[in-house]
Design an enzyme around this catalytic site. Structure first.
Site, short mmCIF file in Angstrom:
data_model
loop_
_atom_site.label_atom_id
_atom_site.label_comp_id
_atom_site.label_asym_id
_atom_site.label_seq_id
_atom_site.Cartn_x
_atom_site.Cartn_y
_atom_site.Cartn_z
N GLU A 294 0.81 -1.21 0.00
CA GLU A 294 0.00 0.00 0.00
C GLU A 294 0.85 1.26 0.00
OE1 GLU A 294 -3.22 -0.14 2.80
OE2 GLU A 294 -4.07 -1.95 1.87
N ARG B 289 11.87 -21.87 20.91
CA ARG B 289 11.76 -21.39 22.28
C ARG B 289 10.95 -22.39 23.10
NH1 ARG B 289 12.97 -15.69 22.45
NH2 ARG B 289 12.23 -15.75 24.59
N ARG C 78 20.60 -15.98 22.79
CA ARG C 78 20.08 -17.29 23.16
C ARG C 78 21.03 -18.14 24.01
NH1 ARG C 78 15.58 -18.62 20.13
NH2 ARG C 78 15.53 -20.56 21.31
#
Length: 261
Positions: free
Chosen positions: A81, A169, A224
């Protein structure tokens, strides 16, 4: 003739005042922060669903900041858009989880390419088609990081359709990681992938397929090998750094483009 109107963004071509560059945070709350950092006179011009838009100027050139929400589908809508309204260059400004052990909270990742672990991009190009960033946009972001004196990493990002299973996760409701994703983080680490997030692959693929420019910069909110937990302090640090670099990078890019004419 009715003025061109973007349905989901609730924006008209007239309202963006000729802007050809857009900064795309995911979070609507980050839009005014980016806008004020860019231009103290920036103004909000639309907010519909997850799509919040502000308009600012750099050396007289209009620039829009539009939130995409989370994930590929809404990101693709925002790009489509905004392109309909005249925007031709897009820079994602987000957050991510680092997966390489040498990374630190607050670092920024400048994405050169993305693993397409999502589905939206496949509506624009087959999986064999690479999700790669525009060279000039990426170069401007690197220069922005240097000028902002923010620690940065350049390389490959993994874009997942999901925050929990696709990013392996186990701090989810069930705590279970489906078999197809078990061990996937170690695989990405071995392949040199830097981080997880959810929009880069869609953005880069869509823009390449539509002959538009795109780049991506994200701030590291967790690493992590240290923890899966995201703290408010980490989020604020990463957001501050990524906004700083993105604003300088956008200005560098616009200055280079303006000098061409």
């Amino acid at each position: 003739m009715r003025e061109k109107w973007a349905y989901h963004l609730a924006l008209s071509k007239k309202e963006i005042e000729g802007a050809t560059l857009a900064l795309l945070p995911g979070d609507p709350a980050r839009v005014p922060k980016l806008a004020q950092s860019l231009d103290k006179k920036a103004k909000e011009i639309a907010w519909n669903r997850e799509f919040r838009t502000c308009l600012g100027r750099v050396k007289g050139e209009a620039l829009v900041i539009t939130s995409t929400g989370i994930g590929g589908p809404s990101t693709a809508i925002a790009v489509e858009e905004l392109a309909m309204l005249g925007v031709r260059t897009f820079i994602r400004v987000g957050t991510c989880g680092g997966i390489q052990p040498y990374m630190k909270i607050g670092d920024v990742v400048i994405t050169t390419g993305a693993v397409r672990l999502e589905g939206s991009s496949t509506h624009y190009a087959p999986l064999e088609y690479p999700a790669v960033a525009d060279f000039e946009v990426t170069s401007a972001l690197i220069e922005g990081a240097k000028k902002a004196k923010v620690r940065y990493h350049i390389g490959i990002t993994c874009s997942s359709d999901t925050f929990y299973p696709g990013q392996e996760r186990n701090d989810s409701f069930s705590g279970y990681v489906p078999k197809r994703f078990q061990g996937i983080t170690d695989e990405w680490k071995r392949l040199g992938v830097l981080n997880y997030e959810m929009e880069a692959a869609t953005l880069l693929t869509v823009c390449s397929a539509l002959r538009l420019r795109a780049g991506c910069i994200t701030g590291v909110v967790d690493v992590r090998n240290i923890s899966q937990h995201i703290t408010l302090k980490a989020l604020e640090k990463a957001e501050k750094n990524v906004v700083s670099v993105a604003i300088i990078g956008a200005k560098v890019f616009l200055n280079k483009i303006l000098r061409k004419f």
